[in-house]
Design a protein around this motif. Structure first.
Motif, PDB file in Angstrom:
ATOM      1  N   PRO A 170       0.819  -1.210   0.000  1.00  0.00           N
ATOM      2  CA  PRO A 170       0.000   0.000   0.000  1.00  0.00           C
ATOM      3  C   PRO A 170       0.854   1.261   0.000  1.00  0.00           C
ATOM      4  O   PRO A 170       0.616   2.172  -0.756  1.00  0.00           O
ATOM      5  CB  PRO A 170      -0.826  -0.112   1.273  1.00  0.00           C
ATOM      6  N   GLN A 196      12.616  -7.146  -5.099  1.00  0.00           N
ATOM      7  CA  GLN A 196      12.238  -7.257  -6.496  1.00  0.00           C
ATOM      8  C   GLN A 196      12.968  -8.399  -7.197  1.00  0.00           C
ATOM      9  O   GLN A 196      13.595  -8.220  -8.216  1.00  0.00           O
ATOM     10  CB  GLN A 196      12.512  -5.958  -7.218  1.00  0.00           C
ATOM     11  N   LEU A 235       6.464  -6.314 -10.693  1.00  0.00           N
ATOM     12  CA  LEU A 235       6.215  -4.888 -10.476  1.00  0.00           C
ATOM     13  C   LEU A 235       6.951  -4.356  -9.256  1.00  0.00           C
ATOM     14  O   LEU A 235       6.399  -4.318  -8.159  1.00  0.00           O
ATOM     15  CB  LEU A 235       4.715  -4.644 -10.289  1.00  0.00           C
ATOM     16  N   MET A 266      -3.439   3.581   0.857  1.00  0.00           N
ATOM     17  CA  MET A 266      -4.096   3.161   2.086  1.00  0.00           C
ATOM     18  C   MET A 266      -5.501   3.755   2.192  1.00  0.00           C
ATOM     19  O   MET A 266      -6.434   3.126   2.645  1.00  0.00           O
ATOM     20  CB  MET A 266      -3.275   3.642   3.293  1.00  0.00           C
ATOM     21  N   PRO A 282      -5.147   4.640  -7.263  1.00  0.00           N
ATOM     22  CA  PRO A 282      -4.648   4.377  -8.614  1.00  0.00           C
ATOM     23  C   PRO A 282      -3.724   5.441  -9.216  1.00  0.00           C
ATOM     24  O   PRO A 282      -2.721   5.068  -9.786  1.00  0.00           O
ATOM     25  CB  PRO A 282      -5.908   4.214  -9.460  1.00  0.00           C
ATOM     26  N   GLU A 332      -1.408   7.297  -8.161  1.00  0.00           N
ATOM     27  CA  GLU A 332      -0.040   7.460  -7.655  1.00  0.00           C
ATOM     28  C   GLU A 332       0.899   6.527  -8.399  1.00  0.00           C
ATOM     29  O   GLU A 332       0.468   5.656  -9.138  1.00  0.00           O
ATOM     30  CB  GLU A 332       0.015   7.188  -6.146  1.00  0.00           C
ATOM     31  N   LYS A 333       2.200   6.731  -8.175  1.00  0.00           N
ATOM     32  CA  LYS A 333       3.233   5.957  -8.880  1.00  0.00           C
ATOM     33  C   LYS A 333       3.099   6.109 -10.389  1.00  0.00           C
ATOM     34  O   LYS A 333       3.171   5.136 -11.129  1.00  0.00           O
ATOM     35  CB  LYS A 333       3.162   4.477  -8.517  1.00  0.00           C
ATOM     36  N   GLN A 388       6.456   5.435 -13.329  1.00  0.00           N
ATOM     37  CA  GLN A 388       6.749   4.211 -14.087  1.00  0.00           C
ATOM     38  C   GLN A 388       5.447   3.619 -14.593  1.00  0.00           C
ATOM     39  O   GLN A 388       4.855   2.781 -13.928  1.00  0.00           O
ATOM     40  CB  GLN A 388       7.461   3.164 -13.228  1.00  0.00           C
ATOM     41  N   PRO A 433       6.125  -1.446 -16.250  1.00  0.00           N
ATOM     42  CA  PRO A 433       7.212  -1.892 -15.371  1.00  0.00           C
ATOM     43  C   PRO A 433       8.486  -2.157 -16.156  1.00  0.00           C
ATOM     44  O   PRO A 433       8.475  -2.958 -17.091  1.00  0.00           O
ATOM     45  CB  PRO A 433       6.662  -3.191 -14.777  1.00  0.00           C
ATOM     46  N   PRO A 434       9.587  -1.473 -15.801  1.00  0.00           N
ATOM     47  CA  PRO A 434      10.870  -1.819 -16.420  1.00  0.00           C
ATOM     48  C   PRO A 434      11.265  -3.218 -15.979  1.00  0.00           C
ATOM     49  O   PRO A 434      11.301  -3.491 -14.780  1.00  0.00           O
ATOM     50  CB  PRO A 434      11.832  -0.779 -15.862  1.00  0.00           C
ATOM     51  N   SER A 491      16.420  -2.540 -12.893  1.00  0.00           N
ATOM     52  CA  SER A 491      15.726  -1.398 -12.333  1.00  0.00           C
ATOM     53  C   SER A 491      16.640  -0.673 -11.364  1.00  0.00           C
ATOM     54  O   SER A 491      16.378   0.465 -11.011  1.00  0.00           O
ATOM     55  CB  SER A 491      14.491  -1.857 -11.605  1.00  0.00           C
ATOM     56  N   GLN A 504      17.509   4.212 -10.407  1.00  0.00           N
ATOM     57  CA  GLN A 504      17.251   4.863  -9.128  1.00  0.00           C
ATOM     58  C   GLN A 504      18.411   5.709  -8.636  1.00  0.00           C
ATOM     59  O   GLN A 504      18.795   5.639  -7.493  1.00  0.00           O
ATOM     60  CB  GLN A 504      16.892   3.817  -8.082  1.00  0.00           C
TER      61      GLN A 504
END
Lengths: 198, 198
Positions: A13, A24, A29, B1, B6, B8-9, B12, B15-16, B20, B24
């Motif tokens: 979350p 990962q 994901l 939470m 949906p 957010e994030k 990306q 998904p790479p 990965s 970063q």
């Protein structure tokens, strides 16, 4: 998975900020790493800890190398009992000097960088110098210590005196310095791969 | 939470797949590497190449260790000229045997894995065994070679015969095996960090 997509990704979350490299493995994901202020802070703290451990190891290595250097350099007790009559002891002294210089310089640089916050050499080059320096000094230390062992063993079979005891002490210090430098080389190897892959 | 997570994030959207850890750093949005079929293929080819280099190094290490083992084990030429009268030569022989076994087993495992495609030990454990094995054998090899050098030097100052020549040959083979295993340890250290961070 079927109709409403919002409740997907429920297992994560809130994005776990760092250590995302652990989370990962085969999962398709990965959550965005270092996400948010907490993540960045935690990563900084992790890097800071690594730097402190590295400095601690190098400082210990410096201590043991310096002891090996002093013990061997003062190991002169008359004819047949001078370190410079035996090539393995001369070699052990030379490597102890090299290792003292290397670990001393590296510790000084790390303390300087930590106190001023300025880098003397850029990050990636320094990571290379760190790794190869540590690794080469570790190899030299175990080579020097190993080469001096058989002669000392043979002498101690005959007689145990201050000369052989000093030699044994120097060898022990070099073995300890080797263990420390070997650990330090592993740490800087880890740093090097991280530096080049980030 | 809370209610609708949906949107957010967004950084990306797709998904790479892997690598990965490249995405970063401090830069917020690098292009996803290894993206699409070409990326996956390129990475496979890169990994395949690494495996071949690693196998090549271990096979070479096996060759040199085996030579060191054979040369030292057959180095018996009468009283005072038997390798087993000198502790440094016994040590050199022991390490040559260890190194032969280690590199032989590792080469056999790698060839087996390459031909059948099945892993005998899981990836991450194997990367650990690879790295520590290579590194420890490299340290032992340079230690054994270094310890045998001074005695051989001293004998060759007096006389140059088949016994000292064989000892020198064994030492050279161990030095060569050490260089090869040192390279292999660097490669498997790189693999280990990659394995644990991906």
């Amino acid at each position: 998975m079927s109709s409403p997509p919002p409740p997907e990704k429920m297992p994560q979350p809130t994005p776990p900020p760092v250590d995302s490299d652990h989370s990962q493995t085969q999962t398709p994901l990965p959550p965005p790493p270092g996400y948010g202020v907490t993540g960045v802070l935690r990563r900084w703290r992790h890097e800071d800890m690594l730097k402190r451990v590295s400095l601690g190891l190098r400082a210990l290595g410096f201590l043991f190398s310096l002891l090996a250097f002093i013990i061997m350099a003062s190991n002169k007790h008359g004819p047949g009992r001078n370190f410079d009559e035996y090539e393995e002891y001369r070699y052990a002294l030379a490597i102890a000097i090299l290792s003292t210089l290397y670990t001393g310089l590296q510790s000084w640089r790390q303390i300087h960088e930590m106190s001023t916050g300025k880098l003397i050499v850029s990050g990636r080059n320094m990571a290379m110098i760190d790794f190869f320096g540590d690794q080469i000094i570790a190899y030299l230390l175990i080579s020097a210590a190993s080469s001096a062992v058989p002669m000392t063993n043979r002498m101690r079979e005959g007689a145990d005196n201050i000369f052989t005891d000093s030699s044994a002490a120097c060898i022990s210090m070099e073995f300890l310095a080797f263990f420390i430098l070997g650990l330090s080389a592993m740490l800087s190897g880890y740093n090097l791969v991280k530096q080049t892959s980030i």
